[in-house]
Scaffold this active site. Structure first.
Site, PDB file in Angstrom:
ATOM      1  N   SER A 142       7.481  25.538 -35.124  1.00 23.04           N
ATOM      2  CA  SER A 142       7.422  26.890 -34.561  1.00 23.04           C
ATOM      3  C   SER A 142       6.038  27.046 -33.960  1.00 23.04           C
ATOM      4  CB  SER A 142       7.622  27.892 -35.702  1.00 23.04           C
ATOM      5  OG  SER A 142       7.198  29.178 -35.326  1.00 23.04           O
ATOM      6  N   TYR A 155       6.201  30.970 -44.339  1.00 24.35           N
ATOM      7  CA  TYR A 155       6.754  30.378 -43.105  1.00 24.35           C
ATOM      8  C   TYR A 155       5.657  29.641 -42.342  1.00 24.35           C
ATOM      9  CZ  TYR A 155       9.663  30.250 -38.836  1.00 24.35           C
ATOM     10  OH  TYR A 155      10.408  29.853 -37.743  1.00 24.35           O
TER      11      TYR A 155
END
Ligand code: NAD
Length: 260
Positions: A142, A155
């Site tokens: 990401s 995350y």
């Protein structure tokens, strides 16, 4: 002959969103996607969709955090196709909260899906890739593999960690013609992101429109979401690379949100 004719790819989390698009595009180019997902009904439905389009596909029930299920899923693929050419470790979730309020159980759940899942699927597939002297491993990172945002401690931690794992796989796999790379998307409007918009609005005390414009897309060059197609292009580029020239790399696909 298409680019992926005869290739078999296990794609985790491929019953939805980004993984589903990767599977669809891989099948469209002649490959056989294995849709490995926690949600077996959605995985079967996706496999049926691809078969209706004339492609080959296989659905396997797999919780990527469960060692026995991962080993069984990979064994089932070997029993059916005899090999695994490509692994796309993509399954993931998101949980947003400030660190001071983050339940330890949620921290562990998120790290387990992203990191244990990547490790377990990698280990299970590498054995077969080494035996065949061929493999392409792609992790779904990401922009949060490079950058941080508020409310996303586990995350951001997990997505940074995947770059480390890819570099080790790149070094260990090289002599077996196995490469490993990370694709790092910006915000893509999948169910994972749709869920975050109201959650972030609540946590940050702003409207959903403000979350999209002023938080998610604020730093892009064009105010656009990244698309599943944008991400699939990058994944298939790594999956189709012919040598070890591209290994241990991470490629950001984010409409300019993050520039290296
Ligand atoms: P999604 O929610 O649409 O799909 C995720 C899939 O993973 C679902 O099919 C779900 O059933 C599956 N899954 C969840 N837990 C699992 C488990 N334990 N075992 C097996 N499968 C499991 O999400 P998405 O947006 O397509 O996300 C896919 C990946 O892309 C994730 O790793 C996510 O972090 C990453 N990513 C997404 C975005 C985005 O903006 N959507 C941006 C960057 C990275």
């Amino acid at each position: 002959m298409s680019r992926f004719t005869g290739r078999v790819a296990i794609i985790t989390g491929a019953a939805s969103g980004i993984g589903k698009e990767i599977a669809l595009r891989f099948a469209a180019e002649g490959g056989t996607p294995v849709i490995a997902d926690l949600n077996i009904d959605a995985a079967n439905a996706a496999a049926d969709e691809f078969k209706a389009d004339g492609g080959e596909a296989f659905a396997v029930a797999m919780n990527v955090t469960d060692e026995a299920e991962v080993e069984k899923g990979v064994a089932d693929v070997i029993a059916k196709y005899g090999k695994i050419d490509i692994l796309v470790s993509n399954a993931g979730i998101q949980i947003v909260k400030p660190i001071v309020d983050f339940p330890f159980a949620d921290w562990k759940k998120l790290l387990s899906i992203h990191l244990d899942g990547a490790f377990l699927t990698t280990r299970a597939c590498l054995k077969h890739m080494y035996a065949a002297n061929y493999g392409r491993v792609i992790y779904m990172g990401s922009v949060h593999s490079k950058e941080a945002s508020k409310l996303k401690a586990p995350y951001v931690t997990a997505k940074h960690g995947l770059i480390g794992l890819a570099k080790v796989v790149a070094k260990e796999g090289a002599e077996h013609n196995v490469s490993a790379n990370v694709v790092c998307p910006g915000f893509v409007r999948t169910p994972l992101v749709e869920k975050q918009i109201p959650e972030q609005a609540k946590e940050l005390g702003i409207t959903e429109e403000q979350v999209i414009k002023n938080v998610m897309l604020k730093d892009t060059v064009d105010g656009e979401f990244t698309t599943t197609d944008d991400v699939a292009d990058a994944v298939l580029y790594f999956a189709g690379s012919r040598t070890n020239a591209l290994t241990g790399q991470s490629l950001v696909v984010s409409h300019g949100w993050f520039m290296q």
